[in-house]
Write an enzyme that holds these catalytic residues in place. Structure first.
Site, short mmCIF file in Angstrom:
data_model
loop_
_atom_site.label_atom_id
_atom_site.label_comp_id
_atom_site.label_asym_id
_atom_site.label_seq_id
_atom_site.Cartn_x
_atom_site.Cartn_y
_atom_site.Cartn_z
N LYS A 114 36.62 22.33 59.01
CA LYS A 114 37.39 23.48 59.50
C LYS A 114 36.60 24.76 59.25
O LYS A 114 36.12 25.00 58.14
CB LYS A 114 38.74 23.53 58.78
N HIS A 116 37.80 27.94 59.90
CA HIS A 116 38.65 29.12 59.79
C HIS A 116 39.68 28.88 58.69
O HIS A 116 39.78 27.77 58.15
CB HIS A 116 39.35 29.42 61.12
#
Length: 239
Positions: A114, A116
């Site tokens: 991921k 963000h």
């Protein structure tokens, strides 16, 4: 074979009635034809996930009771099937023995990192400096387990054990079998045995083929037992 503990007998009965355990003719990835199939993907409702997570907790707790000094801090479930298993089993461990297991955490990886929010590869407890047990459904060739071991090391954790739902107690397929040419007759161990030797850590299972045979035999299913025993004679291993 010794008499099964009640929790194993009850789990086998539930798996049979829910079609998690089924009998017939099943083509495996190894090109072998199995007379039984254990579909862990069907542990997908409240009753069944409660049963399997309680069984994992029993297996882990029993191993700890029989091996003084053994324990762990985090239960790691590889994405995707390991995710619900690690979360529900940690809860069942806490219910089983709050003093021993109440502080055990769980963690799992993302298939894609991921970029963000909190970011990163991992979700849940940090593995750094922690003793970690991998929980998964089955072990076929050990590939997924080895990937998990790599993640744990990269995150600073120490692998202390592995637990799976079913140990089929069968030798790894030969290259000849993978190519559809039949077994070459060579002596080989199981995937579980190979991983146990490579890692030096205990590899536990909730149920083994021997357990399934004993449980089904107690139900009077003679034909199914005979077919499983024949399969074991052909492909079975003791590790």
């Amino acid at each position: 074979m010794s008499e099964l503990p009640a929790w194993k007998s009850d789990l086998i009965s539930l798996c049979l009635s829910s079609n998690v355990l089924s009998f017939g003719t099943f083509k495996l990835k190894s090109n072998r034809t199995s007379p039984y199939f254990f579909n862990c993907g069907l542990f997908s409702n409240a009753k069944l996930i409660r049963a399997i997570s309680s069984a994992y907790a029993q297996a882990l707790n029993t191993h700890a009771e029989e091996n003084a000094g053994w324990g762990f801090d985090v239960l790691f479930g590889p994405a995707y099937k390991g995710i619900p298993l690690c979360a529900t089993t940690v809860e069942k461990l806490g219910s089983l023995d709050e003093k021993r297991w109440g502080e055990v955490g769980y963690a799992f990886n993302r298939k894609e990192v991921k970029d963000h929010g909190e970011g990163g590869l991992m979700v849940g407890e940090s593995l750094k400096g922690k003793r970690v047990v991998i929980i998964d459904d089955v072990m076929t060739a050990g590939t997924a387990i080895r990937e998990s071991i790599g993640i744990i090391k990269a995150q600073g954790g120490t692998l202390v054990g592995i637990v799976v739902a079913v140990n089929r107690q069968e030798k790894m397929p030969s290259q000849s079998e993978k190519e559809g040419k039949g077994d070459d007759g060579s002596v080989r161990g199981s995937a579980i045995g190979e991983v146990r030797r490579e890692t030096g850590v205990p590899v536990m299972s909730v149920l083994t083929l021997s357990d399934l045979i004993e449980g089904i035999k107690a139900m009077g299913k003679k034909e199914e037992v005979e077919k499983m025993e024949e399969y074991y004679r052909q492909y079975g291993t003791t590790d």
